[in-house]
Write a protein that holds these residues in place. Structure first.
Motif, PDB file in Angstrom:
ATOM      1  N   ASP A 154      22.484 -40.736  -7.440  1.00 56.45           N
ATOM      2  CA  ASP A 154      23.811 -41.193  -7.869  1.00 56.45           C
ATOM      3  C   ASP A 154      24.663 -40.065  -8.431  1.00 56.45           C
ATOM      4  OD1 ASP A 154      23.133 -43.739  -7.097  1.00 56.45           O
ATOM      5  OD2 ASP A 154      22.385 -44.306  -9.095  1.00 56.45           O
ATOM      6  N   THR A 155      24.045 -39.091  -9.080  1.00 54.86           N
ATOM      7  CA  THR A 155      24.797 -38.005  -9.718  1.00 54.86           C
ATOM      8  C   THR A 155      24.950 -36.784  -8.821  1.00 54.86           C
ATOM      9  OG1 THR A 155      22.754 -37.173 -10.687  1.00 54.86           O
ATOM     10  CG2 THR A 155      24.051 -38.716 -12.008  1.00 54.86           C
ATOM     11  N   SER A 156      24.533 -36.882  -7.574  1.00 59.53           N
ATOM     12  CA  SER A 156      24.550 -35.731  -6.676  1.00 59.53           C
ATOM     13  C   SER A 156      25.974 -35.362  -6.262  1.00 59.53           C
ATOM     14  CB  SER A 156      23.723 -36.040  -5.431  1.00 59.53           C
ATOM     15  OG  SER A 156      23.862 -35.014  -4.486  1.00 59.53           O
ATOM     16  N   LYS A 157      26.277 -34.074  -6.347  1.00 56.70           N
ATOM     17  CA  LYS A 157      27.579 -33.577  -5.902  1.00 56.70           C
ATOM     18  C   LYS A 157      27.728 -33.737  -4.386  1.00 56.70           C
ATOM     19  CE  LYS A 157      29.348 -31.925  -9.723  1.00 56.70           C
ATOM     20  NZ  LYS A 157      30.587 -32.441 -10.278  1.00 56.70           N
ATOM     21  N   ILE A 158      26.628 -33.668  -3.676  1.00 58.79           N
ATOM     22  CA  ILE A 158      26.674 -33.818  -2.219  1.00 58.79           C
ATOM     23  C   ILE A 158      27.096 -35.238  -1.864  1.00 58.79           C
ATOM     24  CG2 ILE A 158      25.309 -33.705  -0.102  1.00 58.79           C
ATOM     25  CD1 ILE A 158      23.570 -31.611  -1.640  1.00 58.79           C
ATOM     26  N   ARG A 159      26.570 -36.212  -2.602  1.00 55.03           N
ATOM     27  CA  ARG A 159      26.956 -37.615  -2.372  1.00 55.03           C
ATOM     28  C   ARG A 159      28.452 -37.796  -2.629  1.00 55.03           C
ATOM     29  NH1 ARG A 159      26.545 -42.589  -5.984  1.00 55.03           N
ATOM     30  NH2 ARG A 159      26.647 -44.298  -4.503  1.00 55.03           N
ATOM     31  N   GLN A 160      28.937 -37.206  -3.709  1.00 53.84           N
ATOM     32  CA  GLN A 160      30.368 -37.301  -4.022  1.00 53.84           C
ATOM     33  C   GLN A 160      31.199 -36.663  -2.910  1.00 53.84           C
ATOM     34  OE1 GLN A 160      30.968 -35.579  -7.880  1.00 53.84           O
ATOM     35  NE2 GLN A 160      29.573 -37.022  -8.884  1.00 53.84           N
ATOM     36  N   HIS A 161      30.749 -35.533  -2.414  1.00 53.14           N
ATOM     37  CA  HIS A 161      31.481 -34.836  -1.352  1.00 53.14           C
ATOM     38  C   HIS A 161      31.499 -35.672  -0.069  1.00 53.14           C
ATOM     39  CE1 HIS A 161      33.167 -31.379   0.685  1.00 53.14           C
ATOM     40  NE2 HIS A 161      32.275 -31.540   1.651  1.00 53.14           N
ATOM     41  N   VAL A 162      30.374 -36.278   0.273  1.00 55.91           N
ATOM     42  CA  VAL A 162      30.296 -37.114   1.480  1.00 55.91           C
ATOM     43  C   VAL A 162      31.204 -38.327   1.333  1.00 55.91           C
ATOM     44  CG1 VAL A 162      28.759 -38.619   2.809  1.00 55.91           C
ATOM     45  CG2 VAL A 162      28.002 -36.335   2.178  1.00 55.91           C
TER      46      VAL A 162
END
Length: 181
Positions: A160-168
């Motif tokens: 949930d806190t992953s920057k990659i998830r936010q970017h996607v």
């Protein structure tokens, strides 16, 4: 350097330092590079497991065809290997003869991530796993040697806190500020 003693000279005559058995590991290096395995011990474990699977399959094949234990153990073994993702189908026991270390390497978390298009290469997937960007189900996974079964394959996601998830999510225009706050 000191002068060698008699028994040391005799022992050294029997050892060939030019060509070692361990040096004939081109296939091993190739597989380790393809699946980006960092520890050689992991590859040797996969090799040992695949050897055990093949010997167990051969022992089951030696049993009488009419024996109910043979059919039961065959089904158990094929179910287990299929659910792990080691063999493609549950057809027959001859699929167990084709199990190799690469079969286990294909079920490693970074390779599954490449298959799910979460990463472009196994190397970047290993880096994502080690940095703590990936979880399987509710559990955060930090070990790239984690084996993913067929059932768990659907639950491989970003944390949930992953920057990659936010970017996607930003790229797909599905980012919700409330969820990421």
């Amino acid at each position: 350097m000191r002068k060698l003693k008699y028994h040391e000279k005799k022992l050294l005559k029997k050892v060939d330092f030019i060509s070692w058995e361990v040096d004939n590991n081109l296939h091993e290096v190739k597989v380790m590079r393809k699946y980006h395995i960092q520890k050689r011990e992991d590859y040797t474990k996969y090799n040992k497991l695949s050897r055990h699977v093949r010997t167990l399959a051969n022992k089951i094949k030696q049993l009488d065809v009419q024996d109910p234990y043979r059919t039961q153990s065959t089904m158990q073994m094929l179910d287990k290997l299929y659910n792990m993702g080691i063999i493609p189908t549950k057809k027959n026991l001859s699929l167990c003869d084709e199990v190799s270390a690469s079969s286990f390497c294909r079920r490693r978390l970074p390779v599954v991530m490449v298959k799910l298009r979460m990463a472009q290469t196994a190397e970047t997937a290993v880096r994502f796993v080690e940095q703590g960007h990936v979880r399987v189900g509710p559990e955060l996974v930090l070990d790239p040697a984690f084996l993913v079964t067929r059932n768990m394959e659907d639950f491989v996601t970003w944390t949930d806190t992953s920057k990659i998830r936010q970017h996607v999510m930003e790229y797909n225009e599905t980012r919700d500020d409330f969820d990421l706050a």
